[in-house]
Design a protein around this motif. Structure first.
Motif, PDB file in Angstrom:
ATOM      1  N   GLY A  59       0.787  -1.294  -0.113  1.00 34.99           N
ATOM      2  CA  GLY A  59      -0.010   0.098   0.132  1.00 34.99           C
ATOM      3  C   GLY A  59       0.763   1.260   0.058  1.00 34.99           C
ATOM      4  O   GLY A  59       0.220   2.343   0.178  1.00 34.99           O
ATOM      5  N   GLY A  60       2.101   1.194  -0.083  1.00 37.24           N
ATOM      6  CA  GLY A  60       3.030   2.291  -0.227  1.00 37.24           C
ATOM      7  C   GLY A  60       3.011   2.915   1.116  1.00 37.24           C
ATOM      8  O   GLY A  60       3.748   4.140   1.267  1.00 37.24           O
ATOM      9  N   LEU A  61       2.586   2.369   2.171  1.00 36.87           N
ATOM     10  CA  LEU A  61       2.883   3.045   3.607  1.00 36.87           C
ATOM     11  C   LEU A  61       4.440   3.133   3.945  1.00 36.87           C
ATOM     12  O   LEU A  61       4.586   4.063   4.662  1.00 36.87           O
ATOM     13  CB  LEU A  61       1.942   2.324   4.964  1.00 36.87           C
ATOM     14  CG  LEU A  61       0.437   2.348   4.393  1.00 36.87           C
ATOM     15  CD1 LEU A  61      -0.225   1.283   5.511  1.00 36.87           C
ATOM     16  CD2 LEU A  61      -0.072   3.539   4.571  1.00 36.87           C
ATOM     17  N   PRO A  62       5.123   2.225   3.752  1.00 37.03           N
ATOM     18  CA  PRO A  62       6.571   2.485   4.171  1.00 37.03           C
ATOM     19  C   PRO A  62       7.356   3.387   3.475  1.00 37.03           C
ATOM     20  O   PRO A  62       8.080   4.235   4.161  1.00 37.03           O
ATOM     21  CB  PRO A  62       7.144   1.000   3.787  1.00 37.03           C
ATOM     22  CG  PRO A  62       5.894  -0.033   4.006  1.00 37.03           C
ATOM     23  CD  PRO A  62       4.685   0.652   3.532  1.00 37.03           C
ATOM     24  N   ILE A  63       6.910   3.596   2.152  1.00 37.27           N
ATOM     25  CA  ILE A  63       7.397   4.551   1.374  1.00 37.27           C
ATOM     26  C   ILE A  63       7.124   5.893   1.829  1.00 37.27           C
ATOM     27  O   ILE A  63       7.805   6.774   2.296  1.00 37.27           O
ATOM     28  CB  ILE A  63       7.121   4.385  -0.033  1.00 37.27           C
ATOM     29  CG1 ILE A  63       7.619   2.951  -0.549  1.00 37.27           C
ATOM     30  CG2 ILE A  63       7.683   5.595  -0.935  1.00 37.27           C
ATOM     31  CD1 ILE A  63       7.113   2.510  -1.809  1.00 37.27           C
ATOM     32  N   ALA A  64       5.626   6.227   2.120  1.00 35.66           N
ATOM     33  CA  ALA A  64       5.478   7.622   2.661  1.00 35.66           C
ATOM     34  C   ALA A  64       6.029   7.753   4.029  1.00 35.66           C
ATOM     35  O   ALA A  64       6.235   8.830   4.338  1.00 35.66           O
ATOM     36  CB  ALA A  64       3.805   7.637   2.669  1.00 35.66           C
ATOM     37  N   LEU A  65       6.111   6.746   4.861  1.00 33.35           N
ATOM     38  CA  LEU A  65       6.540   7.039   6.278  1.00 33.35           C
ATOM     39  C   LEU A  65       7.826   7.161   6.140  1.00 33.35           C
ATOM     40  O   LEU A  65       8.388   8.219   6.899  1.00 33.35           O
ATOM     41  CB  LEU A  65       6.279   5.745   7.231  1.00 33.35           C
ATOM     42  CG  LEU A  65       6.590   5.885   8.617  1.00 33.35           C
ATOM     43  CD1 LEU A  65       5.767   7.104   9.111  1.00 33.35           C
ATOM     44  CD2 LEU A  65       6.246   4.747   9.237  1.00 33.35           C
ATOM     45  N   ILE A  66       8.845   6.518   5.332  1.00 32.29           N
ATOM     46  CA  ILE A  66      10.178   6.679   5.272  1.00 32.29           C
ATOM     47  C   ILE A  66      10.538   8.197   4.594  1.00 32.29           C
ATOM     48  O   ILE A  66      11.313   9.013   5.288  1.00 32.29           O
ATOM     49  CB  ILE A  66      10.861   5.671   4.371  1.00 32.29           C
ATOM     50  CG1 ILE A  66      10.868   4.403   5.128  1.00 32.29           C
ATOM     51  CG2 ILE A  66      12.244   6.306   3.968  1.00 32.29           C
ATOM     52  CD1 ILE A  66      11.415   3.292   4.080  1.00 32.29           C
ATOM     53  N   GLU A  67       9.789   8.581   3.720  1.00 32.67           N
ATOM     54  CA  GLU A  67       9.714  10.052   3.285  1.00 32.67           C
ATOM     55  C   GLU A  67       9.400  11.193   4.311  1.00 32.67           C
ATOM     56  O   GLU A  67      10.140  11.965   4.317  1.00 32.67           O
ATOM     57  CB  GLU A  67       8.966  10.177   2.153  1.00 32.67           C
ATOM     58  CG  GLU A  67       8.938  11.705   1.419  1.00 32.67           C
ATOM     59  CD  GLU A  67       8.187  11.664   0.104  1.00 32.67           C
ATOM     60  OE1 GLU A  67       8.473  12.756  -0.559  1.00 32.67           O
ATOM     61  OE2 GLU A  67       7.321  11.026  -0.317  1.00 32.67           O
ATOM     62  N   MET A  68       8.365  10.693   4.995  1.00 37.51           N
ATOM     63  CA  MET A  68       7.973  11.861   5.831  1.00 37.51           C
ATOM     64  C   MET A  68       8.870  11.941   7.262  1.00 37.51           C
ATOM     65  O   MET A  68       9.434  13.190   7.555  1.00 37.51           O
ATOM     66  CB  MET A  68       6.651  11.223   6.486  1.00 37.51           C
ATOM     67  CG  MET A  68       5.928  12.298   7.553  1.00 37.51           C
ATOM     68  SD  MET A  68       4.416  12.047   8.348  1.00 37.51           S
ATOM     69  CE  MET A  68       5.209  10.574   9.416  1.00 37.51           C
ATOM     70  N   ILE A  69       9.553  10.898   7.484  1.00 35.27           N
ATOM     71  CA  ILE A  69      10.505  10.941   8.815  1.00 35.27           C
ATOM     72  C   ILE A  69      11.594  11.436   8.114  1.00 35.27           C
ATOM     73  O   ILE A  69      12.243  12.365   8.911  1.00 35.27           O
ATOM     74  CB  ILE A  69      10.545   9.548   9.087  1.00 35.27           C
ATOM     75  CG1 ILE A  69       9.418   8.931   9.903  1.00 35.27           C
ATOM     76  CG2 ILE A  69      11.970   9.389  10.083  1.00 35.27           C
ATOM     77  CD1 ILE A  69       9.702   7.484  10.339  1.00 35.27           C
TER      78      ILE A  69
END
Length: 133
Positions: free
Chosen positions: A14-24
């Motif tokens: 679902g792209g969740l890890p990508i979005a969280l890595i980018e946000m952090i």
């Protein structure tokens, strides 16, 4: 860590890890911190985010890419503290081999370089003042 421990997913569902890595990463970079993104990252999924992070970052960015065979990746994994948390079966699902990303100017790290050599190289290239002599 973000995928396996925080989100409890082994892959990029679902792209969740990508979005969280980018946000952090953006949060920390905006506050002047150094950030290292490391892992078995599928270039097809992570390339856009990584290229955009580098493009948006006002400071110095460096990119490194491992060029290791799967057996060498397994051998090195066995020396890590997380070696018992996941093994060959899971890694075969994640591993895609050498996947350079256009736009990142990645420096290749090969199998002949020891851990100490890689650490010395990264410190020298990224933080010259703190690099061991």
């Amino acid at each position: 860590m973000i995928r396996r421990q925080i989100l409890a997913t082994g892959d990029d569902q679902g792209g969740l890890p990508i979005a969280l890595i980018e946000m952090i990463t953006r949060h920390l970079l905006d506050r002047g911190m150094d950030v290292i993104i490391e892992g078995i990252l599928n270039a097809g999924r992570y390339a856009d985010m990584l290229v955009q992070l580098v493009a948006d970052h006002r400071g110095i960015s460096r990119s490194y890419i491992w060029d290791l065979s799967f057996p060498e990746t397994l051998r090195r994994h066995a020396t890590k503290p997380v070696a018992t948390e996941f093994g060959e079966t899971q890694m075969r699902q994640w591993w895609r081999g050498f996947q350079p990303i256009a736009g990142l100017d990645e420096q290749v790290v090969g199998p002949a370089e020891t851990l100490d050599e890689v650490v010395r190289r990264v410190l020298t290239e990224c933080w010259p003042a703190s690099a061991p002599s």
